[in-house]
Design a protein around this motif. Structure first.
Motif, PDB file in Angstrom:
ATOM      1  N   VAL A 139     -15.048   1.343  27.548  1.00  0.00           N
ATOM      2  CA  VAL A 139     -15.012   2.268  26.411  1.00  0.00           C
ATOM      3  C   VAL A 139     -14.887   3.696  26.930  1.00  0.00           C
ATOM      4  O   VAL A 139     -15.091   3.970  28.113  1.00  0.00           O
ATOM      5  N   GLU A 140     -14.559   4.600  26.033  1.00  0.00           N
ATOM      6  CA  GLU A 140     -14.497   6.022  26.371  1.00  0.00           C
ATOM      7  C   GLU A 140     -15.687   6.785  25.811  1.00  0.00           C
ATOM      8  O   GLU A 140     -15.851   7.974  26.099  1.00  0.00           O
ATOM      9  N   GLY A 199     -18.381  14.433  24.792  1.00  0.00           N
ATOM     10  CA  GLY A 199     -17.873  13.306  24.031  1.00  0.00           C
ATOM     11  C   GLY A 199     -18.025  11.958  24.703  1.00  0.00           C
ATOM     12  O   GLY A 199     -17.512  10.953  24.194  1.00  0.00           O
ATOM     13  N   LYS A 200     -18.758  11.911  25.805  1.00  0.00           N
ATOM     14  CA  LYS A 200     -18.908  10.635  26.513  1.00  0.00           C
ATOM     15  C   LYS A 200     -20.025   9.779  25.925  1.00  0.00           C
ATOM     16  O   LYS A 200     -20.004   8.548  26.058  1.00  0.00           O
ATOM     17  N   ILE A 201     -20.993  10.420  25.294  1.00  0.00           N
ATOM     18  CA  ILE A 201     -22.033   9.696  24.572  1.00  0.00           C
ATOM     19  C   ILE A 201     -22.196  10.348  23.203  1.00  0.00           C
ATOM     20  O   ILE A 201     -21.838  11.517  23.017  1.00  0.00           O
ATOM     21  N   GLY A 202     -22.742   9.562  22.258  1.00  0.00           N
ATOM     22  CA  GLY A 202     -22.870  10.098  20.913  1.00  0.00           C
ATOM     23  C   GLY A 202     -24.275  10.532  20.548  1.00  0.00           C
ATOM     24  O   GLY A 202     -24.467  11.547  19.884  1.00  0.00           O
ATOM     25  N   ARG A 203     -25.267   9.744  20.990  1.00  0.00           N
ATOM     26  CA  ARG A 203     -26.664  10.014  20.646  1.00  0.00           C
ATOM     27  C   ARG A 203     -27.522   9.734  21.858  1.00  0.00           C
ATOM     28  O   ARG A 203     -27.193   8.871  22.676  1.00  0.00           O
ATOM     29  N   GLU A 229     -20.683   7.279  33.824  1.00  0.00           N
ATOM     30  CA  GLU A 229     -19.275   7.006  34.138  1.00  0.00           C
ATOM     31  C   GLU A 229     -19.088   5.525  34.461  1.00  0.00           C
ATOM     32  O   GLU A 229     -18.103   4.894  34.047  1.00  0.00           O
ATOM     33  N   GLN A 230     -20.034   4.951  35.214  1.00  0.00           N
ATOM     34  CA  GLN A 230     -19.957   3.524  35.533  1.00  0.00           C
ATOM     35  C   GLN A 230     -20.069   2.673  34.278  1.00  0.00           C
ATOM     36  O   GLN A 230     -19.361   1.670  34.114  1.00  0.00           O
ATOM     37  N   ALA A 231     -20.982   3.057  33.380  1.00  0.00           N
ATOM     38  CA  ALA A 231     -21.171   2.299  32.142  1.00  0.00           C
ATOM     39  C   ALA A 231     -19.910   2.333  31.278  1.00  0.00           C
ATOM     40  O   ALA A 231     -19.513   1.311  30.696  1.00  0.00           O
ATOM     41  N   LEU A 232     -19.276   3.486  31.181  1.00  0.00           N
ATOM     42  CA  LEU A 232     -18.036   3.601  30.419  1.00  0.00           C
ATOM     43  C   LEU A 232     -16.970   2.656  30.980  1.00  0.00           C
ATOM     44  O   LEU A 232     -16.264   1.972  30.224  1.00  0.00           O
ATOM     45  N   ARG A 233     -16.890   2.617  32.307  1.00  0.00           N
ATOM     46  CA  ARG A 233     -15.897   1.743  32.943  1.00  0.00           C
ATOM     47  C   ARG A 233     -16.237   0.269  32.732  1.00  0.00           C
ATOM     48  O   ARG A 233     -15.372  -0.531  32.368  1.00  0.00           O
TER      49      ARG A 233
END
Length: 297
Positions: free
Chosen positions: A115-116, A146-150, A107-111
């Motif tokens: 990015v989402e 859907g917060k990470i892809g791989r 969550e911190q990395a997304l912020r």
């Protein structure tokens, strides 16, 4: 001739020669301004895979990349790593891959990255105090949301990679590996067999490549630098290798990326292949990335 692109997880297309952002200073001042310029220059030169981590400045490196590059150009992918936490009393780091901790760091990395969705997220270290199924399961859940892809791993053995793959698909492995330190050759072989991206760190042996007579000799013959020889060797050694050399200088960045055009002869490769590869033991890589601090200035 080796291809210059790779599809991580089968579909995330990146240029094989990427950039490691760990070396970029983040404190305010001229050094930070230079860091922003280096990151932007990397993208100008066609880099599409940039590696960072929560551990690098405890989020400051992620914020730096967002300041430099957001909104990200099409095709540019920032991969980050989670699973390392800083002890408040001592300031030292330790593995912490409890599901709640991983979720919070994502969550911190997304912020911080603004990015989402993070296309590739890697577990920085396997936490020996948390069941592997819980660690990988948490990342699998984040992917389902859907917060990470791989999902990728870092500093793992062949056995750990196999165990993780029994839980979910693994798209990448990031281990210490270079021309002079091939401790993780079995892991690379496992990745190649499975089509998993292998992102070596300490790609130029902490800047020691030029001190090796054989590498220096090949460089002189090829009209290149020892660093370029080390990177060209990596690119030709296996099609799944995606080197992420780090530097804080534009001149060295340009030197690194020029290695993509260096074609070593079979005779030169044979000579380089014979180098012992006797480097730091696997335990050092498992315990930290101190050596990576000296990658390239």
């Amino acid at each position: 001739m080796s291809t210059t692109v790779f599809r991580i997880g089968g579909d995330l297309e990146v240029r094989r020669l990427g950039f490691g952002a760990m070396r970029l200073p983040t404190d305010p001042g001229p050094d930070r301004e230079n860091s922003l310029a280096v990151a932007r220059r990397a993208v100008e030169l066609g880099v599409t895979l940039i590696d960072t981590a929560h551990m690098y400045g405890w989020g400051a490196n992620e914020e730096l990349l967002a300041e430099a590059l957001h909104p990200y150009p099409d095709g540019v992918h920032i991969t980050t790593k989670v699973g390392i936490a800083r002890s408040v009393p001592s300031g030292e780091w330790t593995q912490d891959a409890r599901p709640d901790a991983l979720r919070e760091q994502v969550e911190q990395a997304l912020r911080r990255l603004r990015v989402e969705h993070i296309g590739l997220l890697q577990l920085h270290r396997i936490d020996p105090r948390t069941p592997l199924a819980d660690q990988i399961g948490a990342l699998r859940d984040l992917r389902a949301e859907g917060k990470i892809g791989r999902i990728g791993l870092s500093e793992v053995t062949v056995g750990e990679l196999a165990a993780a793959r029994e839980i979910t698909d693994i798209a990448s492995v990031q281990n210490r590996y270079n021309l002079l330190d091939r401790t993780h050759e079995p892991v690379l072989a496992a990745c190649e067999a499975a089509g998993i991206a292998f992102l070596p760190w300490a790609t130029v042996a902490w800047g020691q490549s030029g001190a090796t007579a054989e590498i220096a000799a090949v460089a002189a013959e090829a009209g290149a630098t020892p660093t370029q020889v080390a990177l060209a060797w990596l690119l030709g050694h296996s099609p799944v290798v995606l080197p992420i050399p780090g530097t804080s200088r534009i001149a060295h960045l340009e030197e690194n990326l020029a290695a993509e055009g260096l074609r070593l002869t079979e005779a030169q490769r044979t000579r380089l292949d014979r180098l012992s590869g006797a480097g730091a033991g696997e335990g050092e890589g498992k315990n930290g990335e101190q050596g990576n601090q000296g990658e390239r200035e």
